[in-house]
Write an enzyme that holds these catalytic residues in place. Structure first.
Site, PDB file in Angstrom:
ATOM      1  N   SER A 104       0.825  -1.201   0.000  1.00  0.00           N
ATOM      2  CA  SER A 104       0.000   0.000   0.000  1.00  0.00           C
ATOM      3  C   SER A 104       0.860   1.252   0.000  1.00  0.00           C
ATOM      4  O   SER A 104       1.629   1.471  -0.926  1.00  0.00           O
ATOM      5  CB  SER A 104      -0.971  -0.044   1.166  1.00  0.00           C
ATOM      6  OG  SER A 104      -2.014   0.873   0.975  1.00  0.00           O
ATOM      7  N   ASP A 110      -9.592  -4.332  -5.110  1.00  0.00           N
ATOM      8  CA  ASP A 110      -8.957  -3.738  -3.936  1.00  0.00           C
ATOM      9  C   ASP A 110      -9.704  -2.462  -3.571  1.00  0.00           C
ATOM     10  O   ASP A 110      -9.851  -1.566  -4.401  1.00  0.00           O
ATOM     11  CB  ASP A 110      -7.497  -3.426  -4.253  1.00  0.00           C
ATOM     12  CG  ASP A 110      -6.685  -3.053  -3.018  1.00  0.00           C
ATOM     13  OD1 ASP A 110      -7.195  -2.282  -2.184  1.00  0.00           O
ATOM     14  OD2 ASP A 110      -5.544  -3.530  -2.903  1.00  0.00           O
ATOM     15  N   HIS A 126      -7.445  -6.052   0.176  1.00  0.00           N
ATOM     16  CA  HIS A 126      -6.355  -5.100  -0.027  1.00  0.00           C
ATOM     17  C   HIS A 126      -5.017  -5.819   0.008  1.00  0.00           C
ATOM     18  O   HIS A 126      -4.675  -6.465   0.995  1.00  0.00           O
ATOM     19  CB  HIS A 126      -6.411  -4.038   1.071  1.00  0.00           C
ATOM     20  CG  HIS A 126      -5.376  -2.974   0.931  1.00  0.00           C
ATOM     21  ND1 HIS A 126      -5.134  -2.316  -0.258  1.00  0.00           N
ATOM     22  CD2 HIS A 126      -4.497  -2.445   1.830  1.00  0.00           C
ATOM     23  CE1 HIS A 126      -4.184  -1.436  -0.083  1.00  0.00           C
ATOM     24  NE2 HIS A 126      -3.765  -1.495   1.176  1.00  0.00           N
TER      25      HIS A 126
END
Length: 541
Positions: free
Chosen positions: A251, A482, A510
């Protein structure tokens, strides 16, 4: 809204002992929504299409000179002194970096580092630096409580597993803002204001947060940008004795890793960027596309929920639209009539905390059953389970103490990028677009993207493309549904990088590595162990 966390994802088969940490640490892989990705208030796209057109013309992040400046030589030649630090099998050290890279003599920051030495057979591959995201997630905690124990055995056998808390985070001179009591108030702020008084209260909450950060962390606040953390990471690489950086980032950690590659392309080793951000987008577009991502995730949850007998949003014959209407009606009810939670500090479950709890569960389909049960209980008047999801999102522990996750999250985001909106008037003009993107979450996500408007330090970053020309192959991983880092961001980053290789996971949740897909895990393991990136168009499920 800052997407700050994601709930547990134990379905990947990791030992149960690691599940609690995963519930928190890989939540920090997602702290995105408000301003966690490159963006600029100077760009005012009338639509996502025009914003992406602007992004295509964003400047390219320029690499730094290969030669180490003389003023930085003492940092690059330092040696880490490793010591036992209470976590079995791990060692800790402190790395020094300049507070201000433009003025290396103006003072240092001290950064916490941990490692678990390679213990297996086979040719050593050097260090593998990991970062779980955020910004604000503790990489040291992530390594000691999960990655150093749960990464594939052969990877751990051949790499020294290493993590460093970025400046301003956890053990590395943490940014400090609100105390726990004031954080409780902040997290309960109504971000779907019904009148001028509630709007003023929402603005005041962001103003007070920003003011507190300015008062308590003035020294650091101008020096926690992602570019500075990337430069710290290069000092770490040198201190570890590695010629190139091997790295896995999730991320926000992908933005950090890509920034490193852009600044130091000749020092890129084997780099995996999982759940990628698109650095070329302005912050308003990031927030809008993320709202769409959460709506996509919620629709997937709803479709799954309506097939089950314990779904609190409807039964046989209920459409996904009707289920969404049911949830919105429940939120509206909580807005005026919060429900009991049994919380020792007297907190009730209102609309703000309930919405955060639902959003937290969108990060991982493994949490959907937990969400169904939590919603069922809350709709019957017991908000404890949904409050627990919200608390995990904010990293609030059972004693009522918050980590500095949210403080660091705002500090980095608001320095990296100008605000999405300069004030509520500008926000209201864009609110309908957010509500169209996500009928369930759009309004709240729009208002929560106002936080950087009142930040005491001007942003130093801007939207840019990262090409990292000359870098070794870089693997960019994207998940098709996601919620926090939409798939198109991974596509865009892989396209920008001159050596980018896109690896696709067709699924929910995610990030993708170590979440249950043997195909994804095998492709990444092969790359980390042998340097062979996945072939073009590689797609897994």
């Amino acid at each position: 809204m800052q997407t700050r966390s994601s709930p547990s994802r134990p379905r990947d088969g990791r030992p149960a002992a690691h599940a609690r940490f995963t519930a928190v640490a890989l939540m920090t892989a997602a702290l995105l929504v408000s301003a966690c990705s490159p963006g600029s208030s100077s760009i005012k796209p009338s639509s996502a299409a025009s914003a992406r057109s602007d992004a295509a013309n964003a400047p390219v992040l320029a690499p730094l000179p290969r030669a180490i400046p003389a003023a930085l030589a003492p940092y690059y030649t330092q040696r880490l002194t490793w010591r036992d630090c209470g976590a079995s099998g791990f060692q800790c050290a402190t790395l020094k970096a300049p507070l201000d890279y433009d003025r290396p003599g103006a003072g240092d920051v001290r950064l916490a580092v941990t490692r678990k030495a390679a213990t297996g057979k086979g040719k050593p591959l050097g260090s593998l630096v990991v970062n779980p995201g955020g910004p604000g997630g503790s990489a040291v905690g992530y390594l000691q409580q999960y990655a150093g124990l749960g990464y594939p055995a052969e990877v751990r056998a051949r790499y020294d597993m290493v993590a460093m808390d970025p400046r301003g985070v956890a053990r590395s001179e943490p940014v400090e803002c609100l105390d726990d009591r004031r954080m409780d108030t902040y997290t309960q702020t109504d971000v779907t204001p019904d009148d001028r008084a509630e709007q003023n209260a929402a603005v005041a909450a962001d103003e007070k947060f920003a003011q507190a950060c300015g008062e308590h962390s003035a020294r650091l606040l101008r020096h926690v940008s992602t570019v500075e953390v990337a430069r710290d990471t290069d000092i770490l690489r040198a201190a570890l004795g590695d010629a190139k950086l091997n790295y896995v980032g999730a991320s926000y950690g992908t933005f950090l890793g890509a920034t490193y590659a852009g600044l130091f392309p000749s020092r890129v080793g084997r780099v995996v960027l999982d759940g990628a951000l698109d650095p070329s987008l302005d912050s308003r577009t990031v927030n809008l596309e993320q709202a769409q991502g959460f709506e996509t995730a919620f629709q997937a949850f709803t479709q799954d929920c309506l097939r089950r007998t314990d779904c609190p949003l409807g039964g046989k014959g209920t459409t996904p639209t009707q289920a969404a209407d049911h949830l919105r009606a429940f939120f509206r009810k909580l807005d005026g009539h919060p429900v009991a939670t049994g919380d020792g500090d007297g907190r009730k479950l209102g609309e703000a905390l309930a919405t955060t709890g639902v959003i937290a569960a969108m990060y991982d389909e493994g949490a959907w059953s937990q969400l169904r049960a939590a919603l069922t209980s809350a709709m019957k008047g017991d908000g404890a389970a949904l409050l627990a999801l919200s608390d995990s999102y904010y990293e609030r522990d059972a004693s009522g103490h918050y980590s500095n996750l949210m403080m660091a999250n705002n500090a980095v985001n608001c320095l990296d990028l100008p605000p999405a909106f300069t004030g509520p008037d500008q926000l209201r003009q864009a609110q309908s677009a957010f509500e169209k993107a996500s009928p369930v979450f759009g309004e709240g996500l729009a208002w929560q993207s106002l936080n950087c408007a009142y930040w005491p330090v001007r942003a130093t970053g801007e939207p840019h493309r990262i090409t990292a020309k000359g870098a070794a192959p870089i693997v960019v991983v994207g998940t098709t549904r996601d919620p926090a880092t939409p798939y198109r961001w991974a596509q865009s980053l892989a396209h920008q990088l001159s050596s980018g290789h896109l690896l696709t996971y067709a699924g929910d949740g995610h990030t993708a590595f170590l979440r249950g897909s043997t195909c994804i895990d095998s492709a990444i393991d092969t790359y980390l162990l042998h340097g062979t990136p996945p072939p073009p168009g590689k797609r897994c499920s």
